[in-house]
Design an enzyme around this catalytic site. Structure first.
Site, PDB file in Angstrom:
ATOM      1  CB  SER A 100      -0.645   0.360   1.501  1.00 18.76           C
ATOM      2  OG  SER A 100      -1.719  -1.107   1.561  1.00 18.76           O
TER       3      SER A 100
HETATM    4  N1  SAH Z   1      -0.216  -4.649   4.695  1.00 16.33           N
HETATM    5  C1  SAH Z   1       0.431  -5.180   2.987  1.00 16.33           C
HETATM    6  C2  SAH Z   1      -0.325  -5.059   2.132  1.00 16.33           C
HETATM    7  C3  SAH Z   1      -0.621  -5.761   1.368  1.00 16.33           C
HETATM    8  S1  SAH Z   1      -2.114  -6.233  -0.301  1.00 16.33           S
HETATM    9  C4  SAH Z   1       1.614  -4.690   2.783  1.00 16.33           C
HETATM   10  O1  SAH Z   1       2.353  -3.752   3.484  1.00 16.33           O
HETATM   11  O2  SAH Z   1       2.244  -5.226   2.060  1.00 16.33           O
HETATM   12  C5  SAH Z   1      -2.889  -7.595   0.405  1.00 16.33           C
HETATM   13  C6  SAH Z   1      -2.897  -8.430   1.356  1.00 16.33           C
HETATM   14  O3  SAH Z   1      -4.061  -9.184   1.341  1.00 16.33           O
HETATM   15  C7  SAH Z   1      -2.764  -9.588  -0.138  1.00 16.33           C
HETATM   16  O4  SAH Z   1      -1.059 -10.377   0.240  1.00 16.33           O
HETATM   17  C8  SAH Z   1      -4.000 -10.530  -0.538  1.00 16.33           C
HETATM   18  O5  SAH Z   1      -2.571 -12.278  -0.871  1.00 16.33           O
HETATM   19  C9  SAH Z   1      -4.242 -10.873   0.807  1.00 16.33           C
HETATM   20  N2  SAH Z   1      -5.474 -11.104   1.596  1.00 16.33           N
HETATM   21  C10 SAH Z   1      -6.336 -10.789   0.686  1.00 16.33           C
HETATM   22  N3  SAH Z   1      -7.316 -11.541   0.745  1.00 16.33           N
HETATM   23  C11 SAH Z   1      -7.008 -12.416   2.235  1.00 16.33           C
HETATM   24  C12 SAH Z   1      -8.336 -13.217   3.163  1.00 16.33           C
HETATM   25  N4  SAH Z   1      -8.514 -13.894   3.413  1.00 16.33           N
HETATM   26  N5  SAH Z   1      -7.121 -13.712   4.402  1.00 16.33           N
HETATM   27  C13 SAH Z   1      -5.307 -12.945   4.768  1.00 16.33           C
HETATM   28  N6  SAH Z   1      -5.097 -12.379   3.419  1.00 16.33           N
HETATM   29  C14 SAH Z   1      -5.890 -12.479   2.612  1.00 16.33           C
END
Ligand code: SAH
Length: 274
Positions: free
Chosen positions: A112
């Site tokens: 993000s």
């Molecule tokens: N906070 C992260 C942002 C990652 S993007 C960072 O700093 O990099 C969002 C993430 O949510 C992705 O990796 C995706 O795989 C995950 N995601 C989506 N649905 C999910 C679920 N049901 N449980 C766990 N992770 C999930």
């Protein structure tokens, strides 16, 4: 003996001083090569002299820009200033790590924007319990991704439990966070829609992926007085907004108070693990 002072060397230096048979002179005359080498150094995270990506200067500059754009919570700014964002992205993207932009982290997911990470953590900080007034208390993060936001959260929380459904990203975050040496982070490979009952209740819950609904498990696992921040789809395919839910408890009766904020763009919250 003459008293005349020895004259210091001046540019242009004689070729002899630049190395054998003029080869060093050729290097001096090719600034592109030095620029390329400096960029490589930076992406190897080993640039010397405090001017590379490891330097606090680039993080402070990023934080100042976020402050100018309206992020005022000092604790959040400090937390953002303390995390080396370039260590969470591919080395080819490292030079963009301190711009306010989301970047690909593989598997169709993105890290993000720092401004969004800061905004959401500041919203969590705005909660009303004692735990939140002196930090975020115990936090559950859904969507570990590369682990960047977990590292920022760890600076303002007692403990962070972060869940990721994609095994390769869960593994990548483990490596990234080992380097960041944040001891108060627990990484879980699983479906974050189910929360993590084993460590509940949480004072704060933050989601980094947006769904159509708020999973019941998150509300069940939010401590009384706690706050949840998540992106949520607006019905009718009209994008996503940030949603804040406060768990109020009066005379033993729970109430969940929900407010909606600005439009955002997050990857979808999916079910199951891969
Ligand atoms: N906070 C992260 C942002 C990652 S993007 C960072 O700093 O990099 C969002 C993430 O949510 C992705 O990796 C995706 O795989 C995950 N995601 C989506 N649905 C999910 C679920 N049901 N449980 C766990 N992770 C999930």
């Amino acid at each position: 003996m003459s008293n005349a002072p020895t004259r210091p060397s001046r540019f242009p230096l004689p070729l002899a001083k630049l190395g054998k048979s003029g080869s060093a002179a050729r290097e001096v005359l090719m600034p592109q090569r030095h620029l390329r080498e400096a960029a490589l150094d930076a992406s190897r995270q080993s640039a010397p002299s405090g001017l590379g990506l490891d330097s606090g200067v680039v993080r402070q500059r990023m934080v100042r820009r976020l402050q100018q754009d309206g992020l005022h919570d000092e604790r959040v700014l400090q937390a953002l200033a303390g995390v080396f964002r370039h260590q969470f992205v591919d080395s080819a993207l490292a030079t963009q790590a301190y711009e306010d932009t989301s970047l690909p982290i593989g598997h169709g997911q993105t890290i993000s924007k720092p401004s969004v990470v800061g905004r959401m953590i500041a919203m969590l900080m705005g909660g009303t319990t004692a735990a939140q007034q002196c930090g975020l208390g115990r936090v559950m993060e859904i969507g570990t991704g590369c682990g960047y936001q977990a590292a920022v959260l760890a600076a303002v929380a007692k403990q962070v439990v972060s869940i990721e459904r994609l095994k390769p990203l869960h593994d990548k975050a483990k490596l990234n966070l080992a380097a960041a040496a944040s001891a108060n982070i627990r990484l879980i490979y699983g479906d974050g829609r189910l929360g993590f009952a084993g460590a509940a209740p949480f004072d704060s819950i933050i989601a980094a992926a947006g769904g159509e609904d708020l999973p019941q498990a998150w509300l069940d696992q939010l401590a009384p007085g706690g706050r949840l921040v998540a992106p949520m789809a607006v019905p009718g395919g009209r994008g996503q907004v940030l949603v804040v839910v406060d768990h109020r408890q009066e005379a033993g009766v729970s109430r969940f108070v929900r407010s909606e904020y600005e439009a955002v763009l997050f990857v979808p919250l999916k079910s199951g693990v891969m």
